[in-house]
Design a protein around this motif. Structure first.
Motif, PDB file in Angstrom:
ATOM      1  N   UNK A  38       0.806  -1.214   0.000  1.00 19.57           N
ATOM      2  CA  UNK A  38       0.000   0.000   0.000  1.00 19.57           C
ATOM      3  C   UNK A  38       0.834   1.257   0.000  1.00 19.57           C
ATOM      4  N   UNK A  39       0.145   2.377   0.141  1.00 20.76           N
ATOM      5  CA  UNK A  39       0.777   3.688   0.101  1.00 20.76           C
ATOM      6  C   UNK A  39       0.284   4.528   1.261  1.00 20.76           C
ATOM      7  N   UNK A  40       1.176   5.294   1.854  1.00 24.86           N
ATOM      8  CA  UNK A  40       0.824   6.206   2.932  1.00 24.86           C
ATOM      9  C   UNK A  40       1.669   7.473   2.778  1.00 24.86           C
ATOM     10  N   UNK A  41       1.596   8.371   3.746  1.00 23.03           N
ATOM     11  CA  UNK A  41       2.384   9.611   3.698  1.00 23.03           C
ATOM     12  C   UNK A  41       3.058   9.839   5.044  1.00 23.03           C
ATOM     13  N   UNK A  42       4.105  10.646   5.038  1.00 24.73           N
ATOM     14  CA  UNK A  42       4.772  11.024   6.277  1.00 24.73           C
ATOM     15  C   UNK A  42       3.934  12.057   7.023  1.00 24.73           C
ATOM     16  N   UNK A  43       3.811  11.858   8.335  1.00 22.85           N
ATOM     17  CA  UNK A  43       3.099  12.848   9.159  1.00 22.85           C
ATOM     18  C   UNK A  43       4.026  13.965   9.608  1.00 22.85           C
ATOM     19  N   UNK A  44       5.300  13.608   9.757  1.00 22.28           N
ATOM     20  CA  UNK A  44       6.263  14.595  10.254  1.00 22.28           C
ATOM     21  C   UNK A  44       7.544  14.513   9.444  1.00 22.28           C
TER      22      UNK A  44
ATOM     23  N   UNK B 196       7.646   8.372  10.359  1.00 19.62           N
ATOM     24  CA  UNK B 196       6.416   8.601  11.110  1.00 19.62           C
ATOM     25  C   UNK B 196       5.301   8.793  10.086  1.00 19.62           C
ATOM     26  N   UNK B 197       4.447   7.782   9.931  1.00 20.98           N
ATOM     27  CA  UNK B 197       3.509   7.762   8.805  1.00 20.98           C
ATOM     28  C   UNK B 197       2.061   7.840   9.268  1.00 20.98           C
ATOM     29  N   UNK B 198       1.182   8.121   8.330  1.00 23.22           N
ATOM     30  CA  UNK B 198      -0.245   8.197   8.629  1.00 23.22           C
ATOM     31  C   UNK B 198      -0.824   6.823   8.905  1.00 23.22           C
ATOM     32  N   UNK B 199      -0.337   5.788   8.207  1.00 25.23           N
ATOM     33  CA  UNK B 199      -0.837   4.426   8.412  1.00 25.23           C
ATOM     34  C   UNK B 199       0.292   3.427   8.229  1.00 25.23           C
ATOM     35  N   UNK B 200       0.695   2.793   9.328  1.00 25.68           N
ATOM     36  CA  UNK B 200       1.785   1.823   9.253  1.00 25.68           C
ATOM     37  C   UNK B 200       1.337   0.523   8.601  1.00 25.68           C
ATOM     38  N   UNK B 201       0.022   0.279   8.521  1.00 28.16           N
ATOM     39  CA  UNK B 201      -0.485  -0.957   7.920  1.00 28.16           C
ATOM     40  C   UNK B 201      -0.272  -1.010   6.418  1.00 28.16           C
ATOM     41  N   UNK B 202       0.186   0.096   5.839  1.00 32.95           N
ATOM     42  CA  UNK B 202       0.461   0.112   4.394  1.00 32.95           C
ATOM     43  C   UNK B 202       1.676  -0.727   4.046  1.00 32.95           C
ATOM     44  N   UNK B 203       2.500  -1.044   5.059  1.00 39.55           N
ATOM     45  CA  UNK B 203       3.738  -1.781   4.790  1.00 39.55           C
ATOM     46  C   UNK B 203       3.841  -2.990   5.709  1.00 39.55           C
ATOM     47  N   UNK B 204       4.723  -3.908   5.323  1.00 42.89           N
ATOM     48  CA  UNK B 204       4.995  -5.093   6.127  1.00 42.89           C
ATOM     49  C   UNK B 204       6.492  -5.243   6.304  1.00 42.89           C
ATOM     50  N   UNK B 205       6.887  -5.975   7.344  1.00 43.63           N
ATOM     51  CA  UNK B 205       8.309  -6.239   7.557  1.00 43.63           C
ATOM     52  C   UNK B 205       8.903  -6.888   6.302  1.00 43.63           C
ATOM     53  N   UNK B 206      10.051  -6.389   5.875  1.00 46.40           N
ATOM     54  CA  UNK B 206      10.717  -6.939   4.700  1.00 46.40           C
ATOM     55  C   UNK B 206      10.346  -6.261   3.406  1.00 46.40           C
ATOM     56  N   UNK B 207       9.301  -5.398   3.437  1.00 46.83           N
ATOM     57  CA  UNK B 207       8.946  -4.647   2.226  1.00 46.83           C
ATOM     58  C   UNK B 207      10.049  -3.652   1.875  1.00 46.83           C
ATOM     59  N   UNK B 208      10.068  -3.246   0.616  1.00 43.41           N
ATOM     60  CA  UNK B 208      10.837  -2.073   0.228  1.00 43.41           C
ATOM     61  C   UNK B 208       9.883  -0.887   0.187  1.00 43.41           C
ATOM     62  N   UNK B 209      10.350   0.242   0.655  1.00 43.40           N
ATOM     63  CA  UNK B 209       9.556   1.465   0.640  1.00 43.40           C
ATOM     64  C   UNK B 209      10.206   2.465  -0.298  1.00 43.40           C
ATOM     65  N   UNK B 210       9.418   2.999  -1.194  1.00 43.82           N
ATOM     66  CA  UNK B 210       9.888   4.065  -2.070  1.00 43.82           C
ATOM     67  C   UNK B 210       9.336   5.368  -1.515  1.00 43.82           C
TER      68      UNK B 210
END
Length: 373
Positions: free
Chosen positions: A136-142, A152-166
Protein backbone atom coordinates in the motif's frame (compact mmCIF):
# COMPACT_ATOMS: atom_id res chain seq x y z
CA UNK A 1 17.57 -67.58 -75.70
CA UNK A 2 18.73 -68.93 -72.38
CA UNK A 3 20.27 -72.36 -72.65
CA UNK A 4 20.14 -74.33 -69.39
CA UNK A 5 23.13 -76.34 -70.47
CA UNK A 6 25.38 -73.34 -71.26
CA UNK A 7 24.28 -70.66 -68.63
CA UNK A 8 24.86 -66.85 -69.02
CA UNK A 9 27.67 -65.42 -71.00
CA UNK A 10 29.98 -62.82 -69.46
CA UNK A 11 28.51 -60.12 -71.69
CA UNK A 12 24.99 -60.93 -70.57
CA UNK A 13 26.05 -60.74 -66.90
CA UNK A 14 27.78 -57.39 -67.44
CA UNK A 15 24.80 -55.96 -69.28
CA UNK A 16 22.56 -57.07 -66.41
CA UNK A 17 24.86 -55.47 -63.86
CA UNK A 18 24.94 -52.18 -65.79
CA UNK A 19 21.15 -52.09 -66.01
CA UNK A 20 20.88 -52.88 -62.30
CA UNK A 21 23.40 -50.16 -61.39
CA UNK A 22 21.58 -47.60 -63.52
CA UNK A 23 18.35 -48.46 -61.78
CA UNK A 24 20.01 -48.16 -58.37
CA UNK A 25 21.48 -44.75 -59.26
CA UNK A 26 18.10 -43.48 -60.44
CA UNK A 27 16.33 -44.71 -57.31
CA UNK A 28 19.09 -43.29 -55.05
CA UNK A 29 18.92 -39.92 -56.81
CA UNK A 30 15.16 -39.81 -56.46
CA UNK A 31 15.43 -40.74 -52.79
CA UNK A 32 18.12 -38.09 -52.17
CA UNK A 33 16.07 -35.36 -53.85
CA UNK A 34 12.97 -36.38 -51.93
CA UNK A 35 14.90 -36.47 -48.64
CA UNK A 36 16.31 -32.99 -49.30
CA UNK A 37 12.83 -31.64 -49.96
CA UNK A 38 11.51 -33.36 -46.84
CA UNK A 39 14.28 -31.88 -44.68
CA UNK A 40 13.72 -28.41 -46.11
CA UNK A 41 9.99 -28.74 -45.44
CA UNK A 42 10.38 -30.08 -41.90
CA UNK A 43 13.12 -27.54 -41.15
CA UNK A 44 10.86 -24.72 -42.25
CA UNK A 45 8.04 -26.17 -40.17
CA UNK A 46 10.35 -26.33 -37.14
CA UNK A 47 11.34 -22.70 -37.63
CA UNK A 48 7.66 -21.80 -37.89
CA UNK A 49 6.77 -23.68 -34.70
CA UNK A 50 9.78 -22.36 -32.75
CA UNK A 51 8.96 -18.79 -33.66
CA UNK A 52 5.30 -19.14 -32.79
CA UNK A 53 5.98 -20.66 -29.37
CA UNK A 54 8.74 -18.18 -28.53
CA UNK A 55 6.59 -15.22 -29.54
CA UNK A 56 3.70 -16.54 -27.43
CA UNK A 57 5.92 -16.75 -24.34
CA UNK A 58 7.29 -13.27 -24.91
CA UNK A 59 3.82 -11.85 -25.48
CA UNK A 60 2.41 -13.49 -22.35
CA UNK A 61 5.10 -11.95 -20.13
CA UNK A 62 5.09 -8.54 -21.84
CA UNK A 63 1.32 -8.09 -21.59
CA UNK A 64 1.66 -8.17 -17.80
CA UNK A 65 4.42 -5.53 -17.72
CA UNK A 66 3.87 -3.14 -14.85
CA UNK A 67 1.96 -5.69 -12.76
CA UNK A 68 1.57 -4.58 -9.15
CA UNK A 69 2.44 -0.93 -9.70
CA UNK A 70 -0.99 0.29 -8.57
CA UNK A 71 0.07 1.61 -5.19
CA UNK A 72 3.01 3.50 -6.64
CA UNK A 73 0.75 5.24 -9.13
CA UNK A 74 1.49 8.74 -7.83
CA UNK A 75 4.99 8.02 -6.56
CA UNK A 76 7.55 6.68 -8.97
CA UNK A 77 6.69 8.82 -12.04
CA UNK A 78 7.90 11.87 -10.10
CA UNK A 79 11.27 10.33 -9.25
CA UNK A 80 14.00 12.06 -11.20
CA UNK A 81 16.75 11.11 -8.74
CA UNK A 82 16.46 7.70 -7.09
CA UNK A 83 18.70 6.95 -4.12
CA UNK A 84 19.32 3.28 -3.37
CA UNK A 85 22.11 1.33 -1.74
CA UNK A 86 23.55 -2.18 -1.90
CA UNK A 87 26.25 -3.78 0.22
CA UNK A 88 27.33 -6.14 -2.54
CA UNK A 89 24.76 -8.76 -1.61
CA UNK A 90 23.09 -10.66 -4.45
CA UNK A 91 19.69 -9.87 -2.90
CA UNK A 92 19.97 -6.23 -3.89
CA UNK A 93 21.81 -6.65 -7.17
CA UNK A 94 25.33 -7.66 -6.24
CA UNK A 95 26.90 -4.23 -6.59
CA UNK A 96 28.41 -2.24 -3.74
CA UNK A 97 27.45 1.30 -2.80
CA UNK A 98 24.83 3.58 -4.38
CA UNK A 99 22.60 1.86 -6.94
CA UNK A 100 22.44 4.28 -9.82
CA UNK A 101 20.26 3.99 -12.84
CA UNK A 102 17.23 2.30 -11.26
CA UNK A 103 14.50 2.57 -13.84
CA UNK A 104 10.83 1.88 -13.13
CA UNK A 105 9.63 1.75 -16.74
CA UNK A 106 7.28 -1.20 -17.39
CA UNK A 107 9.51 -2.34 -20.25
CA UNK A 108 13.04 -1.45 -21.29
CA UNK A 109 14.56 -2.20 -24.68
CA UNK A 110 18.33 -2.30 -24.99
CA UNK A 111 19.41 -1.58 -28.54
CA UNK A 112 21.78 -4.16 -29.96
CA UNK A 113 22.81 -2.22 -33.06
CA UNK A 114 23.58 -4.88 -35.66
CA UNK A 115 23.04 -7.51 -32.97
CA UNK A 116 19.73 -8.57 -31.39
CA UNK A 117 17.95 -6.22 -29.01
CA UNK A 118 17.32 -7.17 -25.37
CA UNK A 119 13.88 -6.83 -23.76
CA UNK A 120 13.48 -6.27 -20.01
CA UNK A 121 9.96 -6.61 -18.60
CA UNK A 122 9.48 -5.14 -15.11
CA UNK A 123 6.94 -5.69 -12.33
CA UNK A 124 6.47 -4.29 -8.81
CA UNK A 125 5.03 -7.61 -7.67
CA UNK A 126 5.67 -11.25 -8.42
CA UNK A 127 4.12 -11.82 -11.87
CA UNK A 128 3.57 -15.49 -10.99
CA UNK A 129 1.27 -14.65 -8.06
CA UNK A 130 -2.14 -13.22 -8.94
CA UNK A 131 -2.59 -11.60 -5.52
CA UNK A 132 0.94 -10.25 -5.29
CA UNK A 133 0.07 -6.58 -5.12
CA UNK A 134 2.07 -4.00 -3.17
CA UNK A 135 1.19 -3.55 0.50
CA UNK A 136 0.00 0.00 0.00
CA UNK A 137 0.78 3.69 0.10
CA UNK A 138 0.82 6.21 2.93
CA UNK A 139 2.38 9.61 3.70
CA UNK A 140 4.77 11.02 6.28
CA UNK A 141 3.10 12.85 9.16
CA UNK A 142 6.26 14.59 10.25
CA UNK A 143 9.57 15.64 8.81
CA UNK A 144 12.38 13.10 9.18
CA UNK A 145 15.10 14.25 11.55
CA UNK A 146 17.80 12.63 9.40
CA UNK A 147 17.98 10.38 6.30
CA UNK A 148 18.34 7.33 8.59
CA UNK A 149 15.52 8.30 10.97
CA UNK A 150 12.34 6.26 11.34
CA UNK A 151 9.32 7.08 9.21
CA UNK A 152 6.42 8.60 11.11
CA UNK A 153 3.51 7.76 8.80
CA UNK A 154 -0.24 8.20 8.63
CA UNK A 155 -0.84 4.43 8.41
CA UNK A 156 1.78 1.82 9.25
CA UNK A 157 -0.49 -0.96 7.92
CA UNK A 158 0.46 0.11 4.39
CA UNK A 159 3.74 -1.78 4.79
CA UNK A 160 5.00 -5.09 6.13
CA UNK A 161 8.31 -6.24 7.56
CA UNK A 162 10.72 -6.94 4.70
CA UNK A 163 8.95 -4.65 2.23
CA UNK A 164 10.84 -2.07 0.23
CA UNK A 165 9.56 1.46 0.64
CA UNK A 166 9.89 4.07 -2.07
CA UNK A 167 9.83 7.45 -0.32
CA UNK A 168 9.18 10.38 -2.65
CA UNK A 169 9.32 14.10 -1.99
CA UNK A 170 6.24 16.11 -3.03
CA UNK A 171 8.42 18.25 -5.28
CA UNK A 172 11.99 18.21 -6.55
CA UNK A 173 12.08 14.62 -7.80
CA UNK A 174 14.08 13.04 -4.93
CA UNK A 175 13.19 9.43 -4.06
CA UNK A 176 14.84 6.88 -1.75
CA UNK A 177 14.47 3.10 -1.65
CA UNK A 178 14.47 1.77 1.92
CA UNK A 179 13.96 -1.70 3.41
CA UNK A 180 11.38 -1.86 6.20
CA UNK A 181 12.89 -3.75 9.13
CA UNK A 182 10.04 -3.23 11.62
CA UNK A 183 6.43 -2.03 11.44
CA UNK A 184 5.10 -0.34 14.61
CA UNK A 185 1.38 -0.24 13.91
CA UNK A 186 0.21 1.39 17.15
CA UNK A 187 2.86 4.09 16.99
CA UNK A 188 2.38 4.39 13.20
CA UNK A 189 6.10 4.22 12.55
CA UNK A 190 8.28 2.34 10.09
CA UNK A 191 11.87 1.41 10.91
CA UNK A 192 14.55 1.05 8.24
CA UNK A 193 17.51 0.19 10.43
CA UNK A 194 20.82 -0.89 8.95
CA UNK A 195 21.18 -4.53 9.96
CA UNK A 196 24.00 -7.03 9.58
CA UNK A 197 23.24 -7.52 5.90
CA UNK A 198 22.68 -3.86 5.07
CA UNK A 199 20.70 -4.27 1.86
CA UNK A 200 19.14 -0.90 0.98
CA UNK A 201 19.79 0.50 4.48
CA UNK A 202 23.37 1.81 4.78
CA UNK A 203 24.98 2.98 8.02
CA UNK A 204 23.86 6.45 9.21
CA UNK A 205 27.18 8.05 8.29
CA UNK A 206 26.74 6.92 4.68
CA UNK A 207 23.63 9.09 4.32
CA UNK A 208 25.46 12.14 5.63
CA UNK A 209 28.63 11.60 3.61
CA UNK A 210 26.65 11.18 0.40
CA UNK A 211 24.13 13.96 1.21
CA UNK A 212 21.02 11.84 0.80
CA UNK A 213 17.76 13.76 1.23
CA UNK A 214 15.64 14.25 4.34
CA UNK A 215 11.92 14.00 3.57
CA UNK A 216 9.30 16.48 4.71
CA UNK A 217 5.76 15.87 5.92
CA UNK A 218 3.33 14.71 3.19
CA UNK A 219 6.07 12.87 1.31
CA UNK A 220 4.67 9.68 -0.19
CA UNK A 221 5.72 6.23 1.10
CA UNK A 222 4.85 3.33 -1.23
CA UNK A 223 5.68 -0.23 -0.23
CA UNK A 224 6.24 -3.27 -2.42
CA UNK A 225 7.72 -6.74 -2.12
CA UNK A 226 11.38 -6.99 -3.18
CA UNK A 227 12.43 -9.40 -5.89
CA UNK A 228 15.22 -11.95 -5.64
CA UNK A 229 18.31 -10.05 -6.71
CA UNK A 230 16.96 -6.54 -7.10
CA UNK A 231 14.34 -4.05 -5.96
CA UNK A 232 11.78 -5.03 -8.61
CA UNK A 233 10.87 -8.18 -10.52
CA UNK A 234 12.34 -8.54 -13.99
CA UNK A 235 12.20 -10.95 -16.88
CA UNK A 236 14.97 -10.30 -19.38
CA UNK A 237 14.77 -11.82 -22.86
CA UNK A 238 17.89 -11.95 -25.02
CA UNK A 239 19.25 -13.87 -28.01
CA UNK A 240 22.50 -15.80 -27.80
CA UNK A 241 23.78 -15.39 -31.36
CA UNK A 242 26.48 -18.06 -30.97
CA UNK A 243 24.08 -20.83 -29.95
CA UNK A 244 21.04 -19.36 -31.74
CA UNK A 245 18.90 -19.51 -28.61
CA UNK A 246 16.28 -17.25 -27.11
CA UNK A 247 17.12 -17.01 -23.40
CA UNK A 248 15.39 -15.58 -20.35
CA UNK A 249 16.66 -14.41 -16.98
CA UNK A 250 13.96 -14.29 -14.30
CA UNK A 251 14.43 -13.07 -10.73
CA UNK A 252 10.90 -14.07 -9.75
CA UNK A 253 12.24 -17.61 -9.38
CA UNK A 254 14.21 -18.76 -6.37
CA UNK A 255 17.03 -19.12 -7.09
CA UNK A 256 16.89 -16.60 -9.90
CA UNK A 257 17.11 -18.09 -13.37
CA UNK A 258 19.97 -16.80 -15.49
CA UNK A 259 19.86 -17.22 -19.27
CA UNK A 260 17.56 -20.24 -19.20
CA UNK A 261 16.68 -21.69 -22.61
CA UNK A 262 13.34 -20.54 -24.01
CA UNK A 263 13.62 -21.69 -27.63
CA UNK A 264 16.25 -22.93 -30.07
CA UNK A 265 17.02 -21.67 -33.59
CA UNK A 266 16.15 -18.04 -32.78
CA UNK A 267 18.73 -15.79 -34.42
CA UNK A 268 17.43 -12.26 -33.93
CA UNK A 269 15.04 -10.06 -31.95
CA UNK A 270 14.21 -6.44 -32.72
CA UNK A 271 11.85 -4.18 -30.78
CA UNK A 272 10.40 -0.68 -30.69
CA UNK A 273 8.49 1.41 -28.15
CA UNK A 274 4.94 2.45 -28.96
CA UNK A 275 4.50 5.79 -27.17
CA UNK A 276 1.59 8.15 -26.67
CA UNK A 277 1.74 11.91 -26.91
CA UNK A 278 0.81 12.24 -23.22
CA UNK A 279 0.46 10.02 -20.14
CA UNK A 280 -3.32 10.46 -20.16
CA UNK A 281 -3.61 9.35 -23.80
CA UNK A 282 -3.70 5.69 -24.79
CA UNK A 283 -3.38 6.16 -28.54
CA UNK A 284 0.11 5.48 -29.88
CA UNK A 285 1.44 8.58 -31.59
CA UNK A 286 4.88 7.26 -32.57
CA UNK A 287 7.03 4.15 -32.77
CA UNK A 288 10.53 4.86 -31.52
CA UNK A 289 13.71 2.81 -31.63
CA UNK A 290 15.62 2.22 -28.39
CA UNK A 291 18.62 3.94 -30.01
CA UNK A 292 16.66 7.15 -30.70
CA UNK A 293 17.57 10.26 -28.74
CA UNK A 294 16.02 10.20 -25.27
CA UNK A 295 15.05 6.53 -25.44
CA UNK A 296 18.29 4.72 -24.65
CA UNK A 297 17.27 5.03 -20.97
CA UNK A 298 13.72 6.45 -20.75
CA UNK A 299 13.19 8.94 -17.97
CA UNK A 300 10.25 9.25 -15.55
CA UNK A 301 8.32 11.55 -17.88
CA UNK A 302 8.31 8.82 -20.52
CA UNK A 303 7.75 5.71 -18.39
CA UNK A 304 3.95 5.89 -18.53
CA UNK A 305 3.93 7.05 -22.15
CA UNK A 306 5.05 3.57 -23.22
CA UNK A 307 1.72 1.93 -24.13
CA UNK A 308 2.92 -0.94 -26.32
CA UNK A 309 5.96 -2.55 -27.88
CA UNK A 310 6.43 -3.77 -31.42
CA UNK A 311 8.42 -6.98 -31.57
CA UNK A 312 10.04 -9.08 -34.30
CA UNK A 313 11.65 -12.52 -33.94
CA UNK A 314 13.73 -14.25 -36.62
CA UNK A 315 13.99 -18.04 -36.54
CA UNK A 316 16.17 -20.26 -38.73
CA UNK A 317 15.74 -23.70 -40.22
CA UNK A 318 18.43 -26.19 -39.24
CA UNK A 319 18.76 -27.49 -42.84
CA UNK A 320 21.76 -26.18 -44.79
CA UNK A 321 20.94 -25.67 -48.48
CA UNK A 322 24.07 -25.84 -50.61
CA UNK A 323 24.17 -23.19 -53.34
CA UNK A 324 24.85 -23.99 -56.98
CA UNK A 325 28.50 -24.13 -58.05
CA UNK A 326 29.97 -20.63 -58.08
CA UNK A 327 26.82 -19.06 -56.64
CA UNK A 328 26.38 -17.09 -53.42
CA UNK A 329 23.22 -18.25 -51.66
CA UNK A 330 22.95 -14.99 -49.69
CA UNK A 331 22.95 -12.81 -52.77
CA UNK A 332 19.16 -12.79 -53.09
CA UNK A 333 18.26 -13.30 -49.42
CA UNK A 334 16.89 -10.45 -47.31
CA UNK A 335 15.10 -10.21 -43.99
CA UNK A 336 12.70 -7.42 -43.13
CA UNK A 337 9.88 -6.41 -40.83
CA UNK A 338 6.95 -4.18 -41.67
CA UNK A 339 8.89 -1.27 -40.18
CA UNK A 340 12.24 -1.85 -41.89
CA UNK A 341 15.03 -4.19 -42.90
CA UNK A 342 16.83 -6.38 -40.37
CA UNK A 343 20.57 -5.93 -40.30
CA UNK A 344 22.46 -9.12 -41.16
CA UNK A 345 25.89 -7.52 -40.80
CA UNK A 346 26.86 -9.80 -37.91
CA UNK A 347 25.22 -12.97 -39.22
CA UNK A 348 27.57 -15.84 -40.22
CA UNK A 349 29.03 -15.67 -43.75
CA UNK A 350 26.86 -18.55 -44.91
CA UNK A 351 23.68 -17.25 -43.26
CA UNK A 352 21.86 -17.06 -46.60
CA UNK A 353 22.15 -20.83 -47.08
CA UNK A 354 19.34 -21.36 -44.57
CA UNK A 355 15.63 -20.64 -44.58
CA UNK A 356 14.19 -18.08 -42.15
CA UNK A 357 10.88 -16.96 -40.73
CA UNK A 358 10.21 -13.46 -39.44
CA UNK A 359 7.47 -13.11 -36.81
CA UNK A 360 5.98 -9.74 -35.86
CA UNK A 361 3.45 -8.61 -33.29
CA UNK A 362 2.30 -5.54 -31.39
CA UNK A 363 1.95 -6.14 -27.64
CA UNK A 364 -0.21 -3.67 -25.69
CA UNK A 365 0.86 -3.01 -22.11
CA UNK A 366 -2.48 -3.61 -20.42
CA UNK A 367 -1.52 -2.41 -16.94
CA UNK A 368 -0.39 0.91 -18.37
CA UNK A 369 -3.44 1.37 -20.58
CA UNK A 370 -5.84 0.41 -17.82
CA UNK A 371 -4.25 3.04 -15.60
CA UNK A 372 -2.67 0.61 -13.15
CA UNK A 373 0.58 2.54 -13.17
Amino acid sequence: MYDSQKGFTLIEVMVGLVIGLLGTVIVAQAFTNNEARKRATTGTADAQANGGIALYMLERDAKAAGWGMTATNTTYPGCTTIHAYCNGSATCGGTNGPLGGINFAPVLITDGGSNPDTLTIQYFADPNVASGLPSGTTVLRRRMQSPSAELDVASASACMDGDLALVAAPTGGNCTVMKITEVQEQAAKLQHTADANGEYNPAPEFYTTNTWPVYEANSTVSCFKPANGGPIFRKVYSVNSASRELQRSDNSQNPAAVNELVMTDVVDMQAQYGVSAAISTDAISAWVNPADAGWTNPGPNDWRRIKAIRLALVTRSGQYERPAAGANCSATTSLATSWGAISTANYPNDWGCYRYRVFETVIPLRNVIWGHI
